[in-house]
Design a protein around this motif. Structure first.
Motif, short mmCIF file in Angstrom:
data_model
loop_
_atom_site.label_atom_id
_atom_site.label_comp_id
_atom_site.label_asym_id
_atom_site.label_seq_id
_atom_site.Cartn_x
_atom_site.Cartn_y
_atom_site.Cartn_z
N UNK A 136 -14.38 -0.11 -10.94
CA UNK A 136 -13.00 0.07 -11.39
C UNK A 136 -12.31 -1.28 -11.48
N UNK A 137 -12.53 -2.12 -10.48
CA UNK A 137 -11.98 -3.47 -10.49
C UNK A 137 -12.53 -4.29 -11.65
N UNK A 138 -13.84 -4.19 -11.87
CA UNK A 138 -14.49 -4.91 -12.96
C UNK A 138 -13.93 -4.48 -14.31
N UNK A 167 -7.46 1.09 -8.44
CA UNK A 167 -8.72 1.12 -7.69
C UNK A 167 -8.64 2.14 -6.56
N UNK A 168 -7.55 2.07 -5.78
CA UNK A 168 -7.42 2.95 -4.62
C UNK A 168 -7.22 4.40 -5.00
N UNK A 169 -6.52 4.62 -6.10
CA UNK A 169 -6.32 6.00 -6.56
C UNK A 169 -7.64 6.67 -6.86
N UNK A 170 -8.53 5.96 -7.54
CA UNK A 170 -9.80 6.54 -7.94
C UNK A 170 -10.72 6.73 -6.74
N UNK A 171 -10.82 5.71 -5.87
CA UNK A 171 -11.74 5.85 -4.74
C UNK A 171 -11.22 6.83 -3.69
N UNK A 172 -9.90 6.87 -3.47
CA UNK A 172 -9.35 7.80 -2.49
C UNK A 172 -9.55 9.25 -2.93
N UNK A 210 -20.14 -10.44 -8.83
CA UNK A 210 -19.26 -9.41 -9.42
C UNK A 210 -17.81 -9.65 -9.02
N UNK A 211 -17.56 -9.86 -7.74
CA UNK A 211 -16.19 -10.13 -7.30
C UNK A 211 -15.73 -11.48 -7.83
N UNK A 212 -16.60 -12.48 -7.81
CA UNK A 212 -16.22 -13.81 -8.26
C UNK A 212 -15.73 -13.81 -9.69
N UNK A 213 -16.49 -13.17 -10.58
CA UNK A 213 -16.08 -13.13 -11.99
C UNK A 213 -14.79 -12.34 -12.15
N UNK A 214 -14.69 -11.20 -11.46
CA UNK A 214 -13.50 -10.37 -11.60
C UNK A 214 -12.24 -11.14 -11.18
#
Length: 455
Positions: A51-53, A86-91, A180-184
């Motif tokens: 979702x973040x990506x 992000x939190x809406x989808x994962x929660x 993945x986090x670095x690029x995002x």
């Protein structure tokens, strides 16, 4: 003491695979979960990170809008809204999963610990079962670095609790999580510096793939320090100070945040496996056979905790193998699956089976072919021509040994080759397959035309 047919410790992604089949035959089940329901994938892995990506990709496309003839104003990241999404989808995924478990099982929101081979302590309560399944997954491996206890380091869980965009994100580790986090975060506007102890990124891939990954990310502004040794960490004036050695030189860099992405370790702490007679290997993974069964024939370990796979899809497959074995005495085996995975940098990197390095390590004779993504019409139309497609076949036969796809659509197209390999379909049949145009997949059958011995 309550007694069950099955106790399930942990709620990773095999859980949703095995429970319906067990419930259909009337099994009484207890589920123990000390953290968020759904395991890493739903809460700290696939769901939130992809979702973040996705948001990061939008940010990047806004930056590139002029290439497509679209004029926009300067793109500004509202990080709080990114994380709200992000939190809406994962929660939603986690709470919905837990609600279902509470309806169909006896759910214990506590830590689970073995008392003996049939008894588990869940919180303060003792429960027993004929069959016990360990499905606790893996957690971040935190290196023993001098000073790490003095700085507010992040892992893949903690970084998702951020509410403000890092000014300068320091990343230890140059593989899946770090890249993945670095690029995002770079696409959101953070400065990002990656430190990798090895001489190249994503070391399990062939060197040319590692080189390409580094170039793609460096072109977006991610900074890399390869062959670097972290000497110490400390807190500065509102910053994190990282002291490292590269070659003969010692250097220091300051950042606002630190992400530790140095691998994963099995989540077995507190399980008291010895009381149940369950053995682990030298890395702490639970030893299992081809059906996920431990040395205790009524105790199974599924998913990342058994060291036989490190992905959601391998966890799900473990569940399928277990269910086939447990309910039907079937012949499905963990070792039957063809390894396949993807890394979700953009463009994605996907692999199935062997690459050149792995084939040579096994002493196999093979043929190989490759095609740059710049030769793919669909990639040109999307202005996403970075990357390459590579295939390996067994010398003297039409058997596919593996493929590496790095480019737009690679995470989806790899399924075509995975299916062919799992089904034992020769590449000559792929050459006869008609695939829609314009797609990335349509070029896969034509790859095999240029098979040759490796140089």
């Amino acid at each position: 003491m309550k007694k069950y047919d099955i106790i399930l410790i942990g709620t990773g992604q095999a859980t949703g695979t095995i429970l319906p089949g067990l419930l259909d035959v009337g099994k009484r089940i207890a589920v123990i979960e000390r953290d968020r329901v759904g395991g890493s994938c739903v809460n700290w892995g696939c769901t939130p990170t992809k979702t973040l990506v996705a948001s990061a990709r939008v940010a990047r496309m806004v930056q590139r809008a002029g290439e497509f003839g679209i004029e926009t104003g300067p793109g500004v990241t509202d990080f709080s809204r990114v994380m709200e999404r992000v939190n809406s989808i994962r929660n939603e995924a986690s709470t919905g999963f837990q609600k279902w478990l509470e309806e169909v099982t006896d759910f214990y929101p506590f830590s689970g610990s073995f008392v003996d081979e049939h008894t588990v302590k869940a919180g303060d309560e003792l429960i027993q079962a004929e069959t016990i399944i360990i499905h606790t997954g893996a957690a971040s491996r935190i290196p023993q670095l001098p000073g790490i206890e003095s700085v507010p380091w992040l892992d893949n869980k903690r970084i998702l609790d951020l509410t403000e965009l890092p000014d300068h994100l320091l990343v230890i580790g140059g593989s899946y999580i770090g890249l993945e986090f670095g690029q995002a975060f770079r696409r959101f506007g953070s400065r990002v510096t990656v430190f990798e102890h090895g001489e190249r990124l994503v070391f399990r891939e062939d060197p040319d793939i590692s080189t390409l990954a580094k170039k793609l990310l460096a072109d977006e502004g991610v900074e890399f320090h390869l062959k670097s040794e972290i000497l110490s960490l400390s807190s500065g004036d509102g910053s994190i100070v990282l002291h490292y050695k590269q070659g003969e030189s010692e250097k220091t860099v300051e950042g606002s945040h630190l992400l530790v992405a140095a691998g994963r370790a099995p989540a077995v702490t507190g399980l008291n496996l010895g009381a149940a007679g369950v053995e682990t290997d030298d890395k702490g993974y639970i030893r299992v056979d081809d059906y996920g069964c431990t040395g205790q024939k009524h105790i199974y370990a599924l998913g990342d905790v058994n060291g036989r796979g490190a992905f959601t899809h391998t966890s799900v497959n473990d569940g399928q193998v277990f269910l086939d074995h447990y309910l039907r005495g079937g012949g499905r085996k963990i070792s039957d699956r063809v390894p396949v995975y993807a890394m979700y940098i953009d463009p994605p990197l996907a692999r199935v089976g062997l690459n050149r390095r792995a084939a040579e390590h096994r002493g196999l004779e093979y043929l190989t072919a490759e095609m740059p993504m710049s030769s793919v019409s669909r990639a040109k139309e999307k202005s996403e021509t970075d990357g390459i497609m590579q295939v390996l076949t067994e010398a003297g036969s039409s058997k596919i040994l593996g493929a590496t796809l790095f480019g737009t659509g690679a995470d989806e197209v790899i399924a075509l080759l995975a299916l062919a390999m799992q089904a034992g379909i020769p590449y000559t049949k792929l050459q006869e397959t008609v695939i829609p145009h314009p797609t990335v997949a349509e070029l896969v059958p034509f790859l095999f035309k240029s098979l040759a011995e490796p140089e």
